[in-house]
Design a protein around this motif. Structure first.
Motif, mmCIF file in Angstrom:
data_model
loop_
_atom_site.group_PDB
_atom_site.id
_atom_site.type_symbol
_atom_site.label_atom_id
_atom_site.label_comp_id
_atom_site.label_asym_id
_atom_site.label_seq_id
_atom_site.Cartn_x
_atom_site.Cartn_y
_atom_site.Cartn_z
ATOM 1 N N SER A 1 5.904 -3.913 -34.776
ATOM 2 C CA SER A 1 6.096 -4.078 -36.209
ATOM 3 C C SER A 1 7.171 -3.077 -36.640
ATOM 4 O O SER A 1 7.384 -2.070 -35.984
ATOM 5 C CB SER A 1 4.790 -3.805 -36.954
ATOM 6 O OG SER A 1 4.294 -2.517 -36.613
ATOM 7 N N SER A 2 7.840 -3.367 -37.758
ATOM 8 C CA SER A 2 8.873 -2.460 -38.248
ATOM 9 C C SER A 2 8.437 -1.901 -39.596
ATOM 10 O O SER A 2 7.957 -2.642 -40.451
ATOM 11 C CB SER A 2 10.196 -3.211 -38.410
ATOM 12 O OG SER A 2 11.112 -2.434 -39.149
ATOM 13 N N ARG B 1 4.273 1.241 -30.353
ATOM 14 C CA ARG B 1 3.441 0.123 -30.841
ATOM 15 C C ARG B 1 1.959 0.449 -30.653
ATOM 16 O O ARG B 1 1.146 0.262 -31.556
ATOM 17 C CB ARG B 1 3.800 -1.163 -30.090
ATOM 18 C CG ARG B 1 2.982 -2.358 -30.560
ATOM 19 C CD ARG B 1 3.307 -3.614 -29.764
ATOM 20 N NE ARG B 1 2.527 -4.746 -30.224
ATOM 21 C CZ ARG B 1 2.345 -5.868 -29.526
ATOM 22 N NH1 ARG B 1 2.907 -6.001 -28.322
ATOM 23 N NH2 ARG B 1 1.630 -6.854 -30.021
ATOM 24 N N LEU C 1 16.142 -1.246 -41.193
ATOM 25 C CA LEU C 1 14.824 -1.473 -40.594
ATOM 26 C C LEU C 1 14.434 -0.239 -39.796
ATOM 27 O O LEU C 1 15.282 0.374 -39.130
ATOM 28 C CB LEU C 1 14.845 -2.688 -39.659
ATOM 29 C CG LEU C 1 14.709 -4.064 -40.307
ATOM 30 C CD1 LEU C 1 14.843 -5.145 -39.245
ATOM 31 C CD2 LEU C 1 13.391 -4.218 -41.068
ATOM 32 N N TYR C 2 13.156 0.109 -39.841
ATOM 33 C CA TYR C 2 12.642 1.150 -38.964
ATOM 34 C C TYR C 2 12.511 0.579 -37.565
ATOM 35 O O TYR C 2 12.009 -0.528 -37.376
ATOM 36 C CB TYR C 2 11.269 1.649 -39.443
ATOM 37 C CG TYR C 2 11.407 2.732 -40.472
ATOM 38 C CD1 TYR C 2 11.350 4.068 -40.110
ATOM 39 C CD2 TYR C 2 11.640 2.410 -41.802
ATOM 40 C CE1 TYR C 2 11.515 5.068 -41.047
ATOM 41 C CE2 TYR C 2 11.795 3.410 -42.756
ATOM 42 C CZ TYR C 2 11.732 4.731 -42.367
ATOM 43 O OH TYR C 2 11.900 5.723 -43.290
ATOM 44 N N VAL C 3 12.947 1.342 -36.575
ATOM 45 C CA VAL C 3 12.830 0.930 -35.177
ATOM 46 C C VAL C 3 11.582 1.586 -34.568
ATOM 47 O O VAL C 3 10.838 0.942 -33.832
ATOM 48 C CB VAL C 3 14.107 1.332 -34.395
ATOM 49 C CG1 VAL C 3 13.978 0.981 -32.921
ATOM 50 C CG2 VAL C 3 15.323 0.644 -35.014
ATOM 51 N N ILE D 1 15.256 -9.664 -34.907
ATOM 52 C CA ILE D 1 14.411 -9.399 -36.069
ATOM 53 C C ILE D 1 13.666 -10.675 -36.435
ATOM 54 O O ILE D 1 14.265 -11.750 -36.504
ATOM 55 C CB ILE D 1 15.274 -8.976 -37.286
ATOM 56 C CG1 ILE D 1 16.205 -7.820 -36.924
ATOM 57 C CG2 ILE D 1 14.395 -8.603 -38.474
ATOM 58 C CD1 ILE D 1 17.372 -7.661 -37.901
ATOM 59 N N GLU E 1 7.444 5.284 -37.452
ATOM 60 C CA GLU E 1 6.905 5.082 -38.792
ATOM 61 C C GLU E 1 5.647 5.906 -39.046
ATOM 62 O O GLU E 1 4.887 6.206 -38.127
ATOM 63 C CB GLU E 1 6.547 3.598 -39.004
ATOM 64 C CG GLU E 1 7.728 2.657 -38.983
ATOM 65 C CD GLU E 1 8.006 2.116 -37.594
ATOM 66 O OE1 GLU E 1 7.509 2.712 -36.597
ATOM 67 O OE2 GLU E 1 8.707 1.112 -37.496
ATOM 68 N N ILE F 1 10.439 -6.109 -34.936
ATOM 69 C CA ILE F 1 11.711 -5.968 -34.219
ATOM 70 C C ILE F 1 11.495 -6.071 -32.710
ATOM 71 O O ILE F 1 10.420 -5.740 -32.214
ATOM 72 C CB ILE F 1 12.433 -4.631 -34.525
ATOM 73 C CG1 ILE F 1 11.487 -3.448 -34.266
ATOM 74 C CG2 ILE F 1 12.991 -4.602 -35.933
ATOM 75 C CD1 ILE F 1 12.008 -2.511 -33.227
#
Ligand code: PMV
Ligand code: MG
Length: 359
Positions: A314-315, A279, A10-12, A218, A15, A324
């Protein structure tokens, strides 16, 4: 018979910016795997997978031409991984063989739903790893990353390849993408064997240690999203909103660098502050690009986690898939997880997967 596994991820944070050369992201590998088994066969080979089958194709029209979109079909990543690894094996003077290649994935839930944990990257890495064993190629982790990245890029054509890095190195990583234009040019000049021992400009992969007090939650929204198509849409906004996009990139880099410093210092508060800023940056990217990243369900998930002191976002590409939360391990989360279930958000109780070299 040989078997290899590669984890999903998963991307933390970071992104979209990470798709650009030299911009950082933080990614975590999870204990959900693609497993590939290769067994020598006497007369014919086969590729067998329960979850991935070439039984339907996505296509669109370009004038009179039918254009196929293979980017979301893991089967094509398997074929690309085989093609590249065999090219490398041939260069190394290994005779190629016949085999049955069997693929099994935890990353696709029993009822066929995808959690968005990056099965295309994990299947690419697991296939290269298994053939590395089958042909006795003795690739290092760095070489495995590079070969799998090329195989993945040949199908998807865009993206940061950060999910390949998470799948190869495991744990928490700080990742920075190599220059894809440089690679395309060098590929015309060099053999694969030469490419795999070169330094790739700007590529950086650093293993991070999470603070003991930090817990990862998650939540899965139940609606799948296509990363490759979302990245295409952002690429269009990049051309139309240059100044906004450049500002997004600069602020994302600054935020992720502070977060990475937070990991090095073992500061949960500093890591959480980065999640919250990231975020907001992604929300602004969504606004000026017109791409929905944080869906209403992801927003509810994040807001409810923030109420009890978690840092949430969001991830990955967003538009569905997972959100996440990074939260102090002391905080009681049962009520939060129940509130998620009431909204049809499924808490996924996966653990971080660490990899030791050569395992
Ligand atoms: O949605 P995911 O988990 O596949 O993450 C995509 C992350 C992006 O930065 C949007 C794309 C990429 O290739 O890094
Ligand atoms: Mg996704």
């Amino acid at each position: 018979m040989v078997t290899a596994q590669a984890p999903g991820k998963l991307y933390v944070a970071g992104e979209y910016a990470v798709v650009e050369t030299g911009y950082p992201a933080i990614i975590v590998a999870l204990n959900q795997f693609v497993t590939v088994t290769v067994e020598r066969m006497p007369t014919y080979g086969s590729i067998v997978s329960k979850q991935y089958q070439e039984n339907s194709l996505m296509w669109s029209r370009n004038g009179d031409e039918m254009v196929f979109d293979n980017r979301d079909n893991p089967f094509h990543y398997i074929l690309s991984a085989i093609r590249l690894t065999e090219q490398y094996a041939r260069e190394q003077g290994k005779p190629l063989g016949l085999y049955r290649l069997f693929v099994d994935s935890d990353l696709d839930s029993l009822d066929g739903k995808k959690y968005g944990l990056g099965s295309s990257a994990a299947v690419t890495v697991a296939t290269v790893k298994a053939l590395n064993l089958f042909y006795g190629l003795g690739m290092t982790s760095d070489q495995l990353y590079k070969l799998a990245a090329i195989a993945h890029l040949d199908i998807q054509g865009n993206g940061s390849l950060g999910d390949i890095a998470a799948s190869v190195y495991g744990g928490w990583i700080a990742y920075q993408s190599f220059d894809k234009d440089w690679l395309a040019a060098e590929r015309r000049q060099h053999s694969l064997g030469e490419l795999l021992v070169m330094d790739w400009p700007q590529l950086s992969i650093e293993l991070l240690t999470a603070p003991d007090a930090m817990r990862l939650l998650i939540g899965w929204t139940g609606s799948p999203a296509s990363t490759s198509r979302l990245v295409d849409k952002i690429a269009i906004a990049k051309a139309q909103r240059r100044a906004d996009y450049q500002r997004f990139l600069a602020e994302s880099r600054e935020t992720i660098q502070r977060m990475i410093a937070g990991f090095r210092a073992g500061s949960l508060a500093q890591i959480q502050a980065g999640v919250r800023t990231n975020r907001q940056l992604l929300q602004r990217l969504a606004e000026f690009s017109g791409v929905e990243i944080e869906t209403p369900l992801l927003r509810q998930m994040c807001d409810s986690a923030e109420q009890i002191g978690g840092a949430a976002k969001s991830s990955g590409a967003g538009g569905g898939d997972c959100g996440i939360v990074l939260i102090d391990a002391q905080i009681e989360t049962d009520a939060l997880l129940q509130a998620w279930r009431d909204k049809a958000i499924e808490p996924l109780s996966f653990q971080v997967h660490e990899i030791r070299e050569n395992s």
